[in-house]
Scaffold this motif. Structure first.
Motif, PDB file in Angstrom:
ATOM      1  N   PHE A  59       1.104 -39.376 -11.907  1.00  0.00           N
ATOM      2  CA  PHE A  59       2.253 -38.340 -12.967  1.00  0.00           C
ATOM      3  C   PHE A  59       1.842 -37.031 -12.226  1.00  0.00           C
ATOM      4  N   ARG A  60       0.303 -36.743 -12.470  1.00  0.00           N
ATOM      5  CA  ARG A  60       0.168 -35.224 -11.872  1.00  0.00           C
ATOM      6  C   ARG A  60       0.512 -35.185 -10.409  1.00  0.00           C
ATOM      7  N   LEU A  61      -0.040 -35.890  -9.608  1.00  0.00           N
ATOM      8  CA  LEU A  61       0.525 -36.070  -8.416  1.00  0.00           C
ATOM      9  C   LEU A  61       1.604 -36.123  -7.986  1.00  0.00           C
ATOM     10  N   TYR A 197      -0.351 -29.953 -19.783  1.00  0.00           N
ATOM     11  CA  TYR A 197      -0.924 -31.648 -19.150  1.00  0.00           C
ATOM     12  C   TYR A 197      -1.461 -31.123 -18.276  1.00  0.00           C
ATOM     13  N   THR A 198      -2.293 -30.271 -16.919  1.00  0.00           N
ATOM     14  CA  THR A 198      -2.906 -30.325 -16.408  1.00  0.00           C
ATOM     15  C   THR A 198      -4.187 -29.903 -17.377  1.00  0.00           C
ATOM     16  N   ILE A 245      -1.078 -28.971  -4.054  1.00  0.00           N
ATOM     17  CA  ILE A 245       0.883 -28.547  -3.409  1.00  0.00           C
ATOM     18  C   ILE A 245       1.746 -29.126  -4.879  1.00  0.00           C
ATOM     19  N   GLU A 246       1.045 -28.585  -5.978  1.00  0.00           N
ATOM     20  CA  GLU A 246       1.986 -27.975  -6.875  1.00  0.00           C
ATOM     21  C   GLU A 246       2.374 -25.971  -7.082  1.00  0.00           C
ATOM     22  N   GLU A 247       2.119 -25.770  -6.030  1.00  0.00           N
ATOM     23  CA  GLU A 247       2.624 -24.597  -5.135  1.00  0.00           C
ATOM     24  C   GLU A 247       2.713 -24.717  -3.923  1.00  0.00           C
ATOM     25  N   PRO A 248       3.916 -25.075  -3.431  1.00  0.00           N
ATOM     26  CA  PRO A 248       3.882 -25.471  -2.085  1.00  0.00           C
ATOM     27  C   PRO A 248       4.399 -24.460  -1.432  1.00  0.00           C
ATOM     28  N   PHE A 249       4.572 -23.131  -1.817  1.00  0.00           N
ATOM     29  CA  PHE A 249       4.933 -21.975  -0.896  1.00  0.00           C
ATOM     30  C   PHE A 249       4.144 -21.986  -0.469  1.00  0.00           C
ATOM     31  N   GLY A 250       2.787 -21.721  -0.821  1.00  0.00           N
ATOM     32  CA  GLY A 250       1.000 -20.847  -0.621  1.00  0.00           C
ATOM     33  C   GLY A 250       0.851 -22.619   0.553  1.00  0.00           C
ATOM     34  N   ILE A 251       0.838 -23.223   0.790  1.00  0.00           N
ATOM     35  CA  ILE A 251       0.497 -24.248   1.922  1.00  0.00           C
ATOM     36  C   ILE A 251       1.376 -24.694   2.645  1.00  0.00           C
ATOM     37  N   LEU A 252       2.994 -24.226   3.105  1.00  0.00           N
ATOM     38  CA  LEU A 252       3.907 -24.660   3.940  1.00  0.00           C
ATOM     39  C   LEU A 252       3.863 -23.747   5.089  1.00  0.00           C
TER      40      LEU A 252
END
Length: 300
Positions: A59-61, A197-198, A245-252
């Motif tokens: 669920f986390r992923l 949850y995390t 990938i939880e914060e996608p703007f940092g890795i996109l």
């Protein structure tokens, strides 16, 4: 990058497994000492919790990947809308200066949006190759909401162009999509996955891995040490991927997407006269043939 972030927990798992294996080996070498065994006889609770841990990690992923894909689709729409904006404008505007101004501020919008959703981004250096120095200075003076300021500039540019009201409304609809993209980005940045949850998933995983060596000794003996480290790497890797990938703007690759927008817009303007020439050349023979037909008809 993934292994570098897991160095500390993997080293802890290795040291703990090594200590458990050393204790069990020493106990077997000296049975007369009557040392207590660290091996867990009842492993049913361990196996039962494995299923719960797998669900938590899945669920986390899945939640993190959903955020990643939403961000990627969002920026894909921004790139397409930027192309549409330039295509629509050059269809009815013949003023080269106005089109160049629109190009600069369209590219600037993408750069400003990237800065708006990232924690560490030097906006001044990003804009130097896009806007004029005077324009950069005015934009950097805006302290409240820079994307809104850029959209206001784009709106004024469009409405200053000589065009029919319907054409301006069509371009304004594209700018409205930009505004919605800003709002969606802000929602994603300000609404992360709940920390409770995390944290619970992380604690569950750490405790589970801590008890892992006690259940593997009887079956693996000293092979338990690399087996425990390998299992820890696989499970911790899943959690670490979810965190990244939880914060996608940092890795996109947002820089590349901004460069694509700028390059495509420049290409559209540079080939504008060629496109007009193609249309002109194809329409000229048709008009000549029509005039000849009218001439033949009047002759008869």
């Amino acid at each position: 990058m993934l292994i570098r972030g897991l160095k500390v927990p993997l080293l802890c798992e290795f040291c703990f497994s090594f200590c458990v294996a050393s204790w069990e080996s020493y106990k077997e070498i000296h049975p007369s000492l009557g040392l207590p065994s660290s091996n867990l006889e009842a492993s049913d609770p361990f196996h039962l919790t494995s299923f719960a841990l797998a669900l938590l990690l899945a669920f986390r992923l899945d939640a993190s990947y959903s955020r990643y894909m939403e961000a990627r689709r969002l920026w894909g729409d921004v790139v397409c809308d930027a192309r549409n904006l330039m295509r629509q404008a050059q269809g009815f505007c013949e003023n080269e200066e106005s089109l160049q101004l629109l190009l600069r501020w369209t590219s600037a919008f993408c750069k400003v949006l990237m800065w708006h959703v990232r924690e560490h981004c030097d906006l001044d250096s990003e804009l130097k190759d896009v806007l004029l120095p005077s324009e950069v200075e005015v934009l950097m003076q805006q302290e409240q909401h820079k994307p809104n300021f850029v959209l206001s500039v784009l709106t004024q540019i469009v409405h200053s162009m000589p065009a029919a009201e319907g054409q301006k409304l069509a371009v304004d609809a594209t700018l409205t999509k930009f505004q919605k993209a800003v709002g969606t980005c802000e929602r994603m940045v300000k609404t992360p996955i709940p920390r409770s949850y995390t944290r619970h998933t992380s604690r569950f995983l750490v405790i589970w891995l801590a008890f892992l060596p006690f259940t593997l000794w009887r079956a693996c003996h000293w092979a338990m040490v690399p087996a425990a480290v390998l299992i820890a790497f696989l499970l911790l890797g899943v959690e670490e991927i979810g965190v990244q990938i939880e914060e996608p703007f940092g890795i996109l690759p947002l820089e590349n997407l901004c460069d694509i927008v700028h390059a495509n817009a420049k290409e559209m303007l540079s080939t504008r006269h060629q496109v007009q020439q193609i249309v002109h050349n194809s329409s000229t023979p048709r008009s000549q043939s029509v005039s000849q037909m009218h001439g033949n008809g009047s002759h008869h």
